[in-house]
Scaffold this motif. Sequence first.
Motif, short mmCIF file in Angstrom:
data_model
loop_
_atom_site.label_atom_id
_atom_site.label_comp_id
_atom_site.label_asym_id
_atom_site.label_seq_id
_atom_site.Cartn_x
_atom_site.Cartn_y
_atom_site.Cartn_z
N VAL A 174 30.16 32.59 39.45
CA VAL A 174 30.99 33.72 39.01
C VAL A 174 32.31 33.22 38.43
O VAL A 174 33.02 32.44 39.07
CB VAL A 174 31.29 34.69 40.17
CG1 VAL A 174 32.05 35.91 39.65
CG2 VAL A 174 30.01 35.11 40.87
N TYR A 202 35.63 34.81 37.71
CA TYR A 202 36.36 36.02 38.06
C TYR A 202 37.78 35.93 37.48
O TYR A 202 38.55 35.06 37.86
CB TYR A 202 36.38 36.15 39.59
CG TYR A 202 37.20 37.29 40.17
CD1 TYR A 202 37.59 38.40 39.43
CD2 TYR A 202 37.55 37.27 41.52
CE1 TYR A 202 38.32 39.43 39.99
CE2 TYR A 202 38.27 38.29 42.10
CZ TYR A 202 38.65 39.36 41.33
OH TYR A 202 39.38 40.39 41.91
N ASN A 233 28.62 35.60 44.87
CA ASN A 233 28.56 34.19 45.24
C ASN A 233 27.46 33.95 46.27
O ASN A 233 26.71 32.97 46.17
CB ASN A 233 29.90 33.73 45.81
CG ASN A 233 30.92 33.41 44.73
OD1 ASN A 233 30.60 32.80 43.74
ND2 ASN A 233 32.16 33.84 44.93
N PRO A 287 40.95 34.49 42.39
CA PRO A 287 40.03 34.53 41.25
C PRO A 287 39.96 33.17 40.57
O PRO A 287 40.75 32.27 40.84
CB PRO A 287 40.65 35.59 40.34
CG PRO A 287 42.09 35.61 40.71
CD PRO A 287 42.17 35.27 42.16
N TYR A 335 32.78 40.04 44.62
CA TYR A 335 32.87 38.62 44.26
C TYR A 335 32.17 37.76 45.31
O TYR A 335 31.37 36.86 44.98
CB TYR A 335 34.35 38.25 44.16
CG TYR A 335 34.68 36.84 43.74
CD1 TYR A 335 33.90 36.15 42.83
CD2 TYR A 335 35.81 36.21 44.27
CE1 TYR A 335 34.23 34.86 42.44
CE2 TYR A 335 36.15 34.92 43.88
CZ TYR A 335 35.35 34.24 42.97
OH TYR A 335 35.69 32.96 42.59
N ARG A 336 32.44 38.04 46.59
CA ARG A 336 31.81 37.28 47.67
C ARG A 336 30.29 37.47 47.66
O ARG A 336 29.54 36.51 47.87
CB ARG A 336 32.38 37.73 49.02
CG ARG A 336 33.80 37.26 49.30
CD ARG A 336 34.37 37.94 50.55
NE ARG A 336 35.71 37.49 50.86
CZ ARG A 336 36.03 36.45 51.62
NH1 ARG A 336 35.05 35.73 52.17
NH2 ARG A 336 37.28 36.13 51.85
N ASP A 368 36.82 42.00 45.85
CA ASP A 368 36.62 40.75 46.59
C ASP A 368 35.27 40.76 47.29
O ASP A 368 34.57 39.74 47.34
CB ASP A 368 37.74 40.56 47.62
CG ASP A 368 37.60 39.26 48.38
OD1 ASP A 368 37.76 38.19 47.76
OD2 ASP A 368 37.32 39.32 49.60
#
Length: 550
Positions: free
Chosen positions: A111, A113, A105, A158, A101-102, A98
């Motif tokens: 992205v 995911y 971004n 996601p 992912y953050r 996470d």
Amino acid sequence: MHIAAAVNSFRYYSRSRLRDRCLSTIGNSKSTVDIKVVNGEGTETELRKQQLWLHNTMSKQKELFIPKVPGKVGMYVCGVTAYDLSHIGHARVYVSFDVLYRYLNYLGYEVKYVRNFTDVDDKIIARANELGEDPIKLSRRFCEEFHQDMTYLHCLPPSVEPRVSDHMPQIIDMIQQILDNGCAYRINGDVYFSVDKFPEYGTLSGRKLEDNRAGERVAVDTRKKHPADFALWKTAKAGEPFWESPWGPGRPGWHIECSAMSAAYLGYTFDIHGGGMDLVFPHHENEIAQSCAACRESNITYWIHNGFVNIDSQKMSKSLGNFFTIRQVIDLYHPLALRLFLIGTHYRSPINYTIVQIESASDRLFYIYQALYDCQILSTQHDEASLKDSIPAETANCINKFQDEVLSSISDDLHTPVALAAMSDPLKLINDLLHTRKGKKQALRIESIAALENTIRNVLAILGLVPASYAEALHELREKALKRAKLSDDQVHQKIVERDTARKNKDYDRSDAIRKDLAAVGIALMDSPEGTTWRPAFPLALEEEQVTVP
């Protein structure tokens, strides 16, 4: 002097006019620096210059992250096998990814995911039989429990969450393609992958083929051509769910599902594939073999894996009785204290879960939120229109140093512990401005406090640590502390009254004993001219235990 960049070069913006201002310095000697708002295009340009380095399990080294398609990222993370509540080992996997992912971004990438659910598996069938439930319904129930856990931990959903049971056509098609390419064989309704047909087998894990002996993470089956061959399709057994296939009724093996679902949503070539370190072999090794056997152009650039969770320096396992679910931990600690604990160690290093560590994380979280809450309260007491578009150079320098440390550390293979440590200086400056005599006389004090609060909150957003409100989070942290101390708020206040009475009577032994008894269970009394209040704190009893341990 007007300058560009700083606080709101972070992508998490506030609606407040003051908090939308961007702060920075360029080494000038003025006592204050003016503020210039950076437009969206300028911000994006700066963000794209930030380089991200990630440790690639395949190459065994850090590599500069360069996506296959400029500006876009495809990322697949292996999800849970949904047959029980998730444990803190699962929490570490999904909190780690996470953060990635953050940050992707934040860097401006688009992205996609993908994180799957395994809802067809031996463990699910066994648990369903034990409970007398339908396997698919049982798995669906625990998928929802997992979603709740992820919400508690502030893990963003996601882009796609595929389930095995919904992707049988794709799985069957991939198995057929592997058979057609001569890399698998059939035995009485079962289909096995032939590792001898894939010379690169073992490249990810570094294992030699002869090391893969049957019975050691590889199913025992004397019918197999090679002990390391693994099942792509399993023939149906009585009482188990099954699907029709060209090889007869059955269900897929564990490994094929991720190859099929990642290909379905990201194609055979994409950027990042991740999971826990325990998946390197056999799961991800087998995924590579299957995907390449189905499509020779299959290629994943970065293989990323997080380290294990140990409990009191022992590997977490049910057999040792040191197994903690996420729910068990957050019953006594704020979910974001667990998240802070998890990102307080570099994601690839083993992490040791102890009461001391989670208490420390909880104490630190309270300190951060209290400081930022006090900032907000003070800021709301002043008319925003009366505030100036400048801050002292000392404040701007602190902000820039903090931002530089955060960006350089997270860009260096997601080194979150360094980013968290960098928060100490701006928090200290906040508390000086809020509470010290010198700080209260500081020029542009309110502007400094607002800018510092916004900067820290933007970093917390990247780390997934921004609560719905500071006040609510502080209340929840206090409630959890009371629960651990086995006290109610009324009981604590009664102790405060007893202590006040003892102090008025000059019975200092009694007043000190009350303070110490509460401190022993994590309740710290705070005296001020307005009276005595309390806050959660690291339990004195735990500190004393640490001192006595040789």
